[in-house]
Structures are given as C-alpha cells and as structure tokens.
Scaffold this active site. Structure first.
Site, PDB file in Angstrom:
ATOM      1  N   VAL A  51       0.838  -1.196   0.000  1.00 18.28           N
ATOM      2  CA  VAL A  51       0.000   0.000   0.000  1.00 18.28           C
ATOM      3  C   VAL A  51       0.873   1.246   0.000  1.00 18.28           C
ATOM      4  CG1 VAL A  51      -2.125  -0.906   0.985  1.00 18.28           C
ATOM      5  CG2 VAL A  51      -0.257  -0.246   2.478  1.00 18.28           C
ATOM      6  N   GLU A  52       0.285   2.331  -0.457  1.00 16.50           N
ATOM      7  CA  GLU A  52       1.072   3.539  -0.704  1.00 16.50           C
ATOM      8  C   GLU A  52       1.665   4.133   0.570  1.00 16.50           C
ATOM      9  OE1 GLU A  52      -1.949   5.788  -2.702  1.00 16.50           O
ATOM     10  OE2 GLU A  52      -2.798   6.550  -0.835  1.00 16.50           O
ATOM     11  N   GLY A  53       1.066   3.878   1.712  1.00 15.05           N
ATOM     12  CA  GLY A  53       1.612   4.416   2.960  1.00 15.05           C
ATOM     13  C   GLY A  53       2.974   3.833   3.301  1.00 15.05           C
TER      14      GLY A  53
END
Lengths: 254, 316
Positions: A51-53
C-alpha cells in the site's frame, strides 16, 4: 432465488477472485484493500499486499480494518515499512503485478476521474483528488478497477482524466508515454468487464448471478461491447461471505 | 505559484545555521520562525504522525497568506482553508477518509472557484520533495503522463536523451518551512521515527527551516546508541519542542491510535451546520486553548488511555 448478500459484499468477493495467482498487488483504499485482505485469507495466502503508505505484506486483524492506507492498523505483521517515495519507485521499476483501485467516474476506455465533475476551473462537484490512483494505474503491470455499477459513474467520457486508462482507445495510452500497464479488468456489483483488443473499448466479460443484460445496459452511460454468449460468474461462497463479514463487522466499507 | 529556483534554494540554505547547538525550545517559539506568506510543508501522512500541535500553533499565532503542502491532506488542511490562513494548497488528496465522505469545505471553496489547489499525483508530489532534497531542479518520472493532472500542474514532458522515451518531469519543491512530529529527538535536533517513515526525511532536506515536535526528548547518548533509527540529522533542524500527544487525535505509531469518534463528531457538526462548524471547532480546540496542554485537557483521559492501549495491542 433470493440472494443473501449485499452489493458491496458481492463486489468485494468478485474483486478478491481477481487476485488468484497474483503475487504482488498495490491496493487502493476502501473496497480494493478489503478485497485484497479477503483474498489473502481465502484464495491467495501468499499474496503480498503493498500500500502507498509504505506497508509491505501486512496481515490485517479482522475488525481492525484500516481506513487510511497510512495507519498503524495496516502495519500489523508487515514484512517491511518503506517510505512512500520508495513504494512508488519500486512500482515504477515494475515489481507490482496488479493495481486495485476504485473511482468516482469511469469511462468506456477505463479512464478514471476522482478530481472534478464539470469544468476544472469551476466544477459542479469537487472531489478529493488522485492520491496514489494515478501512479497505480500508470506504473503497475496492469490495473483492476473496482466500483459499484451506476449510470452516473459509467460515463461516455470522464470530465477529467485523474488516472489514465486506455485514454482515447487504440494505442493512445502508449503514445502518451505510458508504455507499461493499462486497465485489464473492471469489477462491479453487476459483472466483470474487459477491454476489446484493438479498440480498447469496454466489453462485457461475465454477468453476476441473477443480473440481466438489460440491467447492465440501463446502468451504463455508454455502449458496451456485448459478446455473443455471456458467461455467468460463480456465486459467492459461504466461506467468502463469512470471511468478508468478519473483516468489516462495523461495516465501514461494506 | 512559481517554483523556487534550485540555485536560490541552495543560497538560502547557505544562510541557515548548521551548528550543533541547543535546539530545544517551546512550541510557541518554534512557530515564531514561520512568516506570513511562507510555504509550509507537513510531514506525516493522512491522519498518521501529523504535526497537529505545530499546525494549531500556526493558526493561534494568526499567520496568513500561507501555501500549505502535504501529500494526503487530512482535516488540518480544512482548518487552514476555513480561516483563510492558506491561499494555496499543494496536495494529491484532501479529506479525512472514505467513511467520512467528501470534504465539505473542499467542495465549497473548489466549486465557487475560490480555491487555488494544485492537483498532483501522490508520487508526483513526492518526487517534487525528493528533487528538492537532492538539490536538483526536477526529476523524470513515468507517472502522471497522459492525464489531466499533467495538464493542470507545472509539469513538462521530454524525450529521454538516451532512449527517446517520453518522460514526465516534475519540478523540485523547496518549502520555506517543514513541520514534523517524531517519536524522539535530542536537544540537538536529531530525530528518530518509529513505524512508517513517509516522506519526512525528503521534506526536511528540501526545506529551508525545519521545525520539530517530539513525543519524547532523549539524551544524546540514546540517539547515538541506535543511530540507524535516526531519520533526520540535527544539523537540518532549527527548533525542537517537547510535545507529547503532538499528533492527537491523529495517530502515532506504537503510542496511540487515531480517535475515529472524534472525526465522527467533527464531521457530523459540519454536516449539521455547514462549514461554519469548522470555525466553531477551532474556537474550542485551537483558539480557545492557549497551549497544547490546555488543548489536551479538552479530551477525556480515559479515551486517551484506551487509545494508548489499542496502539500497544496492534503492535503485539
């Protein structure tokens, strides 16, 4: 026959099946992420969710579903916590097999709009923006769009190309410089959709149980390519439904 | 907004003190270093490790004409828009999260044409900070190509001089001030972060002035014992303030989880009474609380304790 599941449960289950055989996926927030977690717990135990986080390979606790792609809930049992730029750079390098994301408006070439409805300078509806969606659809090996099937969402041409699908169809995506990836699949609560080889226009791949062709046509704001025979998608299994319900008991997403 | 020239950015850095010296100060004095009209960049992402105490102090001190930038902007972005403290917003996304719906003030300002918002992709904006951190005027990428985002932002495309391939170039971003909230720092400004690093290190290196709040101030020896955990070196940092719960009600990895119920109350008030409710919120929690301690006193101590416990359990 009555069916004992909601449209969002159906959508999540159908999206999760698209991950069978996939090793690395980039999951956007909401139903795509829920579907990825479902797939990890049913069809694809070895699936690495990214995920982008910055979380690589998290295993989310049922009932503790993350709302943001950046929160601690999504770091549970992760294999690695990377910087945001580093996650996108390894996507640009080509390590992410499939991107999963939603969208407010989708058009017949799979372009996605999450920026504005109406003109950009003075919109009728100002939406939150791209987030990582533009990067996911630009850089993953291919992208699956996951969205409720509504006429207001399925428009002939998006008002703003936040995230480029096949742009104007044909080879226009590659000509713009996007030589990798593209939209391979659209999953809705009515059916599965692909894109015709040459024109890159959206076509029906299958309809979900109990869904009629008329229903799909009525809920789509453009002309879909309709094949001669249309398969019916397999019903959600009890295991799939039980698992997804256990993941989101507060129904923040379902 | 005109992109800061990279030569000028390096000249400004030349005027910055790099001395190993006492950086420990109060929250209010740290924020004194922010001037009207500055570009202020936020560390953290969405509702994690947000430098909220710094943001609130900037509002208390009444700065105006700011440009604010953050990759995924949460409701701190709404506050700056609601009181017209920020004239420009540079982001890729603004809202609290899907369950809370589209930001009402984003709609109001965006649909009436009052808002100057730069629509980047998450990576596009990240690469702008990265270019700044690298001291370069731009970076080439394969993202944002062919999209509306490339048309409405200051990007350029070029043919790669080696392969001929079309690349998207994003210009460097050199913020005047970086706001960061970290787990621990020493008095010289060496900062350690647990959990997600996000883009804090890039933002710190790209900015002229770096303001830090830390949950804990530790002895210099503690930093030197685990130098691999240091994300930002002291010489980049201009001021450090000790602010426990400096991100609350946003979350802090391993220390406290986000207070979703607080977001519910905030959004319900806006839904019921319109965007004026943001000002009412600020009157109570920001302008009405003279200090961060006074702000924290407005929260239920039992809820804080439960949020600390939940954070420990999540990592368990």
């Amino acid at each position: 026959m009555t069916r004992d599941y909601t449209p969002s449960e159906l959508l999540t289950v159908m999206a999760s099946r698209e991950m069978v055989g996939v090793n690395t996926i980039f999951a956007g927030v909401g139903i795509p992420l829920l579907a990825a977690i479902l797939s990890q717990r049913t069809h694809s135990p070895g699936l690495t969710i990214i995920v982008e986080g910055g979380s690589i390979g998290p295993e989310v606790i049922p009932g503790k579903l993350p709302i943001s792609t950046n929160e601690m809930r999504l770091s549970h049992r992760a294999q690695m916590l990377l910087g945001i730029n580093e996650v996108f750079l390894l996507t640009q390098r080509g390590f992410l097999e499939v991107g999963f994301m939603g969208g407010a408006q989708i058009d017949r070439f799979g372009n996605v709009n999450t920026t504005v409805v109406g003109p950009y300078e003075k919109p009728r509806l100002r939406l939150p923006g791209s987030g990582g969606a533009n990067d996911i659809i630009s850089l993953c090996r291919h992208t699956v769009l996951v969205t409720p099937h509504e006429r207001r969402r399925f428009v002939p041409k998006v008002d703003f190309v936040t995230s480029p699908g096949w742009l104007d169809g044909g080879d226009s995506r590659a000509r713009s410089g996007l030589i990798f990836g593209g939209v391979s699949r659209v999953v809705t609560d009515l059916g599965l959709f692909g894109f015709e080889a040459g024109t890159k226009a959206m076509q029906i791949a299958s309809l979900h149980p109990g869904v009629s062709l008329e229903q799909v046509v009525a809920n789509t704001g453009f002309e879909l390519i309709i094949p001669g025979t249309i398969p019916v998608t397999a019903e959600p299994t009890q295991e799939e439904l039980d698992t997804v319900r256990a993941l989101d008991p507060d129904r923040r997403f379902l | 907004m005109k992109t800061a020239d990279f030569v000028e950015a390096r000249r400004r850095l030349g005027e910055k003190s790099l001395k190993t010296t006492e950086k420990l100060t109060t929250l209010a004095k740290a924020v004194n270093l922010v001037r009207d009209g500055d570009h202020v960049a936020f560390g953290g992402c969405m509702f994690t490790r947000t430098p909220l105490a710094l943001a609130m102090e900037i509002l208390r001190q009444g700065r105006t004409g700011l440009t604010i930038s953050k990759n995924l902007m949460c409701y701190e972005g709404e506050w700056f828009m609601a009181v017209d403290a920020a004239q420009n917003v540079i982001t890729s996304w603004l809202g609290i999260g899907l369950p809370w719906g589209i930001s009402r003030i984003l709609r109001e300002k965006g649909e009436s044409g009052q808002l100057r918002l730069e629509d980047w992709s998450h990576m596009g904006l990240g690469m702008r900070y990265r270019a700044g951190a690298m001291g370069l005027p731009f970076l080439p990428t394969l993202t944002m190509l062919g999209s509306g985002l490339a048309e409405v932002t200051e990007t350029r495309s070029m043919a790669c001089p080696f392969t001929g391939q079309t690349l998207n170039l994003v210009p460097a971003l050199f913020p005047d001030v970086a706001l960061l909230h970290v787990h621990r720092a020493d008095r010289y400004g060496n900062c350690q972060i647990d959990g997600y690093p996000f883009m804090d290190a890039d933002i710190a290196a790209a900015s002229t002035t770096v303001l830090v709040t830390a949950e804990e101030i530790v002895d210099e020896d503690e930093i030197r014992r685990h130098p691999d955990r240091t994300a930002i070196p002291g010489f980049m940092v201009d001021a450090v303030a000790h602010v426990p719960y400096g991100a609350y009600p946003h979350e802090m990895h391993g220390l406290y989880v986000a207070d979703y119920a607080h977001y519910d109350t905030y959004v319900d008030a806006i839904k019921a009474r319109g965007t004026g409710a943001i000002r009412e919120y600020l009157d109570r929690f920001v302008y009405g609380a003279a200090s961060h301690e006074a702000y924290l006193a407005l929260f239920d101590g039992e809820v804080l304790k439960r949020n600390e416990q939940d954070a420990k359990e999540l990592l368990g």
